[in-house]
Design a protein around this motif. Structure first.
Motif, mmCIF file in Angstrom:
data_model
loop_
_atom_site.group_PDB
_atom_site.id
_atom_site.type_symbol
_atom_site.label_atom_id
_atom_site.label_comp_id
_atom_site.label_asym_id
_atom_site.label_seq_id
_atom_site.Cartn_x
_atom_site.Cartn_y
_atom_site.Cartn_z
ATOM 1 N N ASN A 167 1.518 -40.578 -8.056
ATOM 2 C CA ASN A 167 2.181 -41.006 -6.818
ATOM 3 C C ASN A 167 2.148 -39.921 -5.747
ATOM 4 O OD1 ASN A 167 5.044 -39.557 -6.814
ATOM 5 N ND2 ASN A 167 4.576 -40.150 -8.930
ATOM 6 N N GLN A 168 2.227 -40.419 -4.491
ATOM 7 C CA GLN A 168 2.116 -39.513 -3.352
ATOM 8 C C GLN A 168 3.272 -38.521 -3.238
ATOM 9 O OE1 GLN A 168 -0.681 -39.626 -0.499
ATOM 10 N NE2 GLN A 168 0.104 -37.685 -1.224
ATOM 11 N N PRO A 169 4.532 -38.925 -3.491
ATOM 12 C CA PRO A 169 5.597 -37.920 -3.336
ATOM 13 C C PRO A 169 5.418 -36.704 -4.256
ATOM 14 C CG PRO A 169 6.541 -40.123 -3.373
ATOM 15 C CD PRO A 169 5.081 -40.276 -3.696
ATOM 16 N N ALA A 203 1.432 -30.060 -3.523
ATOM 17 C CA ALA A 203 0.591 -29.429 -2.494
ATOM 18 C C ALA A 203 1.408 -28.464 -1.642
ATOM 19 C CB ALA A 203 -0.054 -30.504 -1.618
ATOM 20 N N ALA A 204 2.679 -28.833 -1.379
ATOM 21 C CA ALA A 204 3.539 -27.954 -0.579
ATOM 22 C C ALA A 204 3.869 -26.680 -1.362
ATOM 23 C CB ALA A 204 4.824 -28.694 -0.198
ATOM 24 N N ALA A 205 4.176 -26.830 -2.654
ATOM 25 C CA ALA A 205 4.561 -25.664 -3.453
ATOM 26 C C ALA A 205 3.427 -24.648 -3.507
ATOM 27 C CB ALA A 205 4.955 -26.097 -4.865
ATOM 28 N N PHE A 206 2.193 -25.128 -3.634
ATOM 29 C CA PHE A 206 1.060 -24.202 -3.768
ATOM 30 C C PHE A 206 0.345 -23.975 -2.435
ATOM 31 C CE2 PHE A 206 1.726 -26.162 -7.949
ATOM 32 C CZ PHE A 206 2.191 -25.016 -8.574
ATOM 33 N N LEU A 261 -3.779 -42.955 -6.688
ATOM 34 C CA LEU A 261 -2.374 -43.383 -6.642
ATOM 35 C C LEU A 261 -2.213 -44.668 -7.451
ATOM 36 C CD1 LEU A 261 -1.525 -42.749 -2.857
ATOM 37 C CD2 LEU A 261 -1.252 -41.195 -4.819
ATOM 38 N N GLY A 262 -1.143 -44.745 -8.207
ATOM 39 C CA GLY A 262 -0.827 -45.952 -8.967
ATOM 40 C C GLY A 262 -1.337 -45.942 -10.395
ATOM 41 N N ALA A 308 7.050 -23.919 -10.395
ATOM 42 C CA ALA A 308 7.521 -24.439 -11.692
ATOM 43 C C ALA A 308 8.063 -25.857 -11.520
ATOM 44 C CB ALA A 308 8.592 -23.515 -12.275
ATOM 45 N N LEU A 309 8.870 -26.066 -10.478
ATOM 46 C CA LEU A 309 9.500 -27.384 -10.324
ATOM 47 C C LEU A 309 8.499 -28.426 -9.838
ATOM 48 C CD1 LEU A 309 13.092 -26.528 -9.082
ATOM 49 C CD2 LEU A 309 12.149 -26.576 -11.388
ATOM 50 N N ALA A 310 7.545 -28.038 -8.999
ATOM 51 C CA ALA A 310 6.545 -28.998 -8.532
ATOM 52 C C ALA A 310 5.621 -29.451 -9.661
ATOM 53 C CB ALA A 310 5.719 -28.402 -7.392
#
Lengths: 186, 141
Positions: free
Chosen positions: A34-36, A42-45, A128-129, B30-32
């Motif tokens: 899923n996208q979320p 992607a944001a974390a890395f 996705l899905g 870690a959480l992602a």
């Protein structure tokens, strides 16, 4: 029981090869790809690859649609954690039934664990899905080896991820060292 | 813009990538990846396990490998294989520098093999190899 000699550690380890790690059946992700979760990853890395988060770019690309980051495979099948008690369970996200196959090594004093190798092979990217499932089987256990942190056995397992048509989408070989911690310097 | 198989040659250096691994970076990763092991977010717990601090989880190390590869090769490069040997842990406020070199190019299959390493001031966090598939033609996007 017969009057046969008790099994040696080597025999018990040999018997573990080919057996599943964790539940006997496949682990299925709690949510489809899923996208979320991809956006969070992607944001974390800080991975700006538009194939993961930009539908217009992805549609015009060779992918044709959004794809999941290939090495996110592991993340899809992790169980929803039970936060209460996670430290008391040694970090395990959920309660484990019994000690698992590696309990044989723990019982023999090889209580330390050190991750050694990870080898991912990706057959195809997920969309996705899609719902993936995974099975993990012990591939090999080495004879006892001397290492700089103490004597130990290298344990390798292979996780295979499959799609809903049961086609393999990826594999990961993971190797750990189960070792007997040497006494600290006085 | 994605490199085509004709754009790369054995010996090419991959574009280096530098990660300043603050505690926030380690916990976010870690959480992602849905890894709630306390050693990756709870310093007191990590200390109780004999570690000096929290440390980066392996799913994050793999995630950074894939970002390093496609930041260099471009978004349409396909990651086919990432094989790493794990070294020293990444503790908060370490600087992790990813570098790599092209070791083989096979035009017929459009595959590129590279070596990669992620180093910190304590030593190599990981070393390994990877295989990518690149487009035969330069992408228009």
């Amino acid at each position: 029981m017969t009057s046969a000699e008790p099994e040696s550690l080597a025999q018990r380890l040999e018997a573990l090869v080919g057996t599943p790690v964790g539940p006997a059946g496949p682990s299925v992700g709690p949510d489809p790809v899923n996208q979320p979760m991809i956006r969070h990853w992607a944001a974390a890395f800080e991975d700006a690859n538009p194939a993961y988060t930009d539908p217009a770019w992805a549609e015009a690309s060779s992918f044709g649609e959004i794809v999941a980051p290939p090495l996110m495979l592991q993340t899809w099948i992790l169980p929803t954690p039970v936060i209460t008690g996670i430290a008391q369970r040694g970090g395990s996200p959920v309660e484990l039934e019994g000690s698992g196959p590696l309990g044989v090594l723990d019982d023999a004093g090889f209580v330390g664990t050190l991750a050694s190798n990870s080898e991912f092979e990706i057959e195809r990217y997920l969309h996705l899905g899609e719902v993936v499932s995974a099975t993990t089987v012990i591939e090999s256990i080495s004879p006892e080896k001397r290492t700089r942190i103490g004597p130990g056995h290298f344990v390798s397992w292979v996780t295979t991820w499959r799609d809903e048509a049961n086609e393999v989408v990826g594999r990961q070989m993971f190797r750990i060292l189960k070792f007997k911690p040497e006494l600290a310097e006085p | 813009m994605t490199l085509s198989i004709h754009d790369v040659a054995e010996g090419d250096a991959l574009t280096p990538m530098v990660i300043v691994a603050t505690a926030t970076v380690i916990v976010a990763g870690a959480l992602a990846t849905r890894d709630f092991m306390p050693v990756h977010h709870d310093k007191a717990y990590a200390e109780s396990q004999g570690a000096p601090d929290i440390f980066m989880n392996i799913l994050s190390s793999n995630a950074y490998c894939s970002r390093f590869l496609t930041d260099w090769a471009g978004p349409e490069a396909l990651v086919r294989r990432v094989a790493i040997r794990l070294g020293v842990p990444v503790f908060p406020n370490s600087t992790v520098t990813f570098t790599g070199t092209v070791t083989a190019v096979e035009v017929a299959t459009a595959t590129v093999e590279v070596t990669l390493q992620a180093s910190t001031d304590m030593g190599d966090h990981l070393t390994g190899t990877a295989v990518l598939r690149l487009p035969h033609e330069a992408a228009s996007s």
